[in-house]
Design an enzyme around this catalytic site. Structure first.
Site, PDB file in Angstrom:
ATOM      1  N   LYS A 128       0.887  -1.173   0.000  1.00  0.00           N
ATOM      2  CA  LYS A 128       0.000   0.000   0.000  1.00  0.00           C
ATOM      3  C   LYS A 128       0.923   1.220   0.000  1.00  0.00           C
ATOM      4  O   LYS A 128       1.424   1.644   1.046  1.00  0.00           O
ATOM      5  CB  LYS A 128      -0.884  -0.072   1.235  1.00  0.00           C
ATOM      6  CG  LYS A 128      -2.030   0.889   1.427  1.00  0.00           C
ATOM      7  CD  LYS A 128      -1.829   2.258   1.244  1.00  0.00           C
ATOM      8  CE  LYS A 128      -2.798   3.304   1.532  1.00  0.00           C
ATOM      9  NZ  LYS A 128      -2.146   4.581   1.222  1.00  0.00           N
ATOM     10  N   GLU A 138       9.345   1.509  10.960  1.00  0.00           N
ATOM     11  CA  GLU A 138      10.418   2.489  10.750  1.00  0.00           C
ATOM     12  C   GLU A 138       9.732   3.843  10.854  1.00  0.00           C
ATOM     13  O   GLU A 138       9.079   4.298   9.917  1.00  0.00           O
ATOM     14  CB  GLU A 138      11.039   2.233   9.374  1.00  0.00           C
ATOM     15  CG  GLU A 138      12.455   2.704   9.278  1.00  0.00           C
ATOM     16  CD  GLU A 138      12.527   4.075   8.671  1.00  0.00           C
ATOM     17  OE1 GLU A 138      12.449   5.049   9.466  1.00  0.00           O
ATOM     18  OE2 GLU A 138      12.625   4.176   7.449  1.00  0.00           O
ATOM     19  N   CYS A 186      13.494  10.717   7.421  1.00  0.00           N
ATOM     20  CA  CYS A 186      13.424  10.436   8.867  1.00  0.00           C
ATOM     21  C   CYS A 186      14.785  10.504   9.518  1.00  0.00           C
ATOM     22  O   CYS A 186      14.872  10.606  10.728  1.00  0.00           O
ATOM     23  CB  CYS A 186      12.877   9.051   9.172  1.00  0.00           C
ATOM     24  SG  CYS A 186      11.768   8.386   8.056  1.00  0.00           S
ATOM     25  N   GLU A 188       9.746  16.372  15.149  1.00  0.00           N
ATOM     26  CA  GLU A 188      10.400  16.043  13.880  1.00  0.00           C
ATOM     27  C   GLU A 188       9.965  17.102  12.858  1.00  0.00           C
ATOM     28  O   GLU A 188       8.769  17.260  12.581  1.00  0.00           O
ATOM     29  CB  GLU A 188       9.969  14.658  13.415  1.00  0.00           C
ATOM     30  CG  GLU A 188      10.680  14.239  12.156  1.00  0.00           C
ATOM     31  CD  GLU A 188      10.295  12.836  11.689  1.00  0.00           C
ATOM     32  OE1 GLU A 188       9.125  12.437  11.845  1.00  0.00           O
ATOM     33  OE2 GLU A 188      11.177  12.147  11.147  1.00  0.00           O
TER      34      GLU A 188
HETATM   35  C1  SIN Z   1      13.447   7.591   5.353  1.00  0.00           C
HETATM   36  O1  SIN Z   1      13.473   8.795   5.438  1.00  0.00           O
HETATM   37  O2  SIN Z   1      12.496   6.944   5.797  1.00  0.00           O
HETATM   38  C2  SIN Z   1      14.544   6.800   4.709  1.00  0.00           C
HETATM   39  C3  SIN Z   1      15.737   7.556   4.422  1.00  0.00           C
HETATM   40  C4  SIN Z   1      16.852   6.702   3.888  1.00  0.00           C
HETATM   41  O3  SIN Z   1      16.704   5.501   3.620  1.00  0.00           O
HETATM   42  O4  SIN Z   1      17.931   7.246   3.734  1.00  0.00           O
END
Ligand code: SIN
Length: 487
Positions: free
Chosen positions: A181, A257, A291, A388
């Site tokens: 998805k 994640e 992230c 964040e």
């Molecule tokens: C992400 O921002 O979720 C992944 C970033 C990355 O794999 O470098």
């Protein structure tokens, strides 16, 4: 619509059981360019029934797939890798158009995403078990790794290729089937990847893509259907928590994640130029929408002014604009809400006496642009420290002692990436071990690689993706006790 070298890569239907199908309701939804807000394509809008059907097909397809040899699965993944690599230009164009990142970064993401397919094609053959010395002379103790079962992969818009391959490649390598998805903002990359998997000869049903605007409905089915044995999610921490709760009743294996709040610590003995280069790469890659990107610059007070001046000078050199133009180095944000959020965060910091070094007001132009922004005199009470950011704001605060730096860095629930800059080897060990993060970049701003384990601690998630560990998340260990071997 737009032109590609291979126009058949632009798909607008759902990919279920090896076929391109309309949604049951006949409804569709528009995909917008974040650079212009124009409609790029209209895509079939799936819901619960299509998701359930894709899960059932995955279950059927897996019965044969899990019995194939690792070498067979590896060869098929390699074909997929070759096709993705061959179509880098078209995939990069789709990526930039629907997601916004500059075309150079899009090409890098396609290469990065393809690398996961290649890596797990190789790892498929290394899904080893053990023979364990037994406590009894007439017993033998063995373990073997088996595919976990049907996998649901819920993937984000910020890396719409790499976050799919990072989940799908290990799942297929292990012998699982997957229902993806993708984020509704970026379905076209996912559909193009499915087309290439199908051309590689992936048996029908093993990989389905269900796109739709009703994320809650699709997510509910994926996280509660008892056929699904594993849910892998990359996205925000609040959504991850909801999904975790939803999977509890059927006790699924999960990989999460989730969000980060990366500290970027610059010690006084640092090569400032190197730290600034790394800060630019870490903070402004994908316009700060990663992230792992630096969220808080924690800089020793003796070099803070020098670091800030050099950072601001580099920021002035960035070219903001539509990522499809070759010389653009920072693209738009994903939507208007993201732009508004940036302003709220900047206003909050300025109201609490942060200093605006550069940026700080949305650009008066079509598209979802927010300028790269640097704030100094930031304090832990400000939202840019606590939350964040997920955008191009670089907040700088200062410290005087190593203990202070570590305590500031760890003063968050998140624990994905962190960065430290120092020339002192002892400090590298000491600080790396004390940081509460799954990843530490030392004198390095880009830490992502298919060979390394990616994942967080604290509320940043569960599990690891990529590397030799990434396959384990798609397997179960079976222990076999063979008794009475002597007559
Ligand atoms: C992400 O921002 O979720 C992944 C970033 C990355 O794999 O470098």
């Amino acid at each position: 619509m737009f032109e590609l070298n291979d126009s058949a890569l632009l798909k607008t239907k759902l990919f279920i059981n090896g076929e391109w199908v309309e949604s049951d309701s006949g409804e569709s939804f528009p995909v917008h360019s974040p650079a212009t807000n124009q409609i790029l394509a209209t895509v079939a809008n799936a819901g619960k029934s299509e998701t359930r059907y894709a899960i059932n097909c995955a279950n059927n397809a897996m019965q044969l797939w899990q019995q194939t040899t690792a070498k067979h699965r590896a060869n098929l993944l390699k074909k997929w890798f070759d096709l993705v690599t061959e179509h880098t230009e078209d995939l990069s164009k789709i990526l930039t158009l629907e997601q916004g990142k500059p075309i150079l970064e899009a090409r890098a993401e396609v290469t990065y995403g393809a690398a996961y397919i290649e890596w797990f094609a190789e790892e498929a053959k290394r899904m080893y078990g053990d023979v364990i010395p037994s406590n009894h002379p007439n017993q033998r103790t063995l373990t073997l790794k088996q595919p976990v079962g049907v996998v649901a992969a819920i993937t984000p818009w910020n890396f719409p290729i790499a976050m799919i391959t990072r989940k799908v490649a290990p799942a297929l390598a292990a012998g699982c089937a997957v229902v993806i998805k993708p984020a509704e903002a970026t379905p076209l990359c996912a559909l193009a990847l499915a087309e290439l998997a199908s051309r590689a000869g992936l048996p029908k049903g093993l990989l389905s893509v269900v796109v739709g605007t009703n994320a809650a409905e699709i997510g509910q089915e994926l996280s509660t259907n008892s056929i699904v044995k594993k849910l892998s999610f990359t996205g925000s921490t609040p959504v991850g928590k909801l999904l975790l709760k939803a999977t509890a009743d059927t006790v699924k294996k999960v990989s999460m994640e989730l969000g980060g709040n990366a500290p970027f610590i610059v010690f006084e003995d640092t090569d400032i130029e190197l730290a600034v280069e790394a800060a630019m790469a870490s903070k402004f890659r994908n316009a700060g929408q990663t992230c792992v990107c630096a969220n808080r610059f924690i800089v020793h007070s003796s070099i803070a002014q020098e670091f800030t001046e050099q950072l601001v000078a580099k920021v002035k050199g960035l070219k903001i604009g539509n990522g499809i133009e070759q010389d653009v180095t920072i693209g738009p944000l994903i939507n208007k809400n993201a732009v508004n959020n940036m302003q709220v965060l900047v206003d909050d910091a300025l109201a609490a006496n942060a200093t605006l070094e550069i940026g700080g007001t949305p650009l008066e132009q079509e598209g979802n642009y927010y300028p790269p922004t640097v704030l100094s005199s930031v304090t832990p009470e400000m939202r840019v420290f606590k939350e964040e950011i997920f955008g191009p704001i670089a907040p700088i605060l200062t410290f005087d002692t190593e203990e202070q730096a570590i305590s500031l860095a760890n003063a968050t629930d998140a624990g994905l990436a962190s960065y430290i800059f120092t020339q002192c080897q002892r400090k590298i060990w000491r600080v790396s071990e004390k940081l509460e993060n799954g990843i530490v970049g030392v004198n390095e701003g880009i830490i992502s690689s298919e060979v390394a384990p990616f994942g967080g601690v604290k509320t940043s998630g569960l599990g690891r993706e990529g590397s030799k560990y990434g396959l384990d998340d798609y397997t179960e260990i079976k222990y076999i006790c063979i008794g009475n071997i002597e007559e």
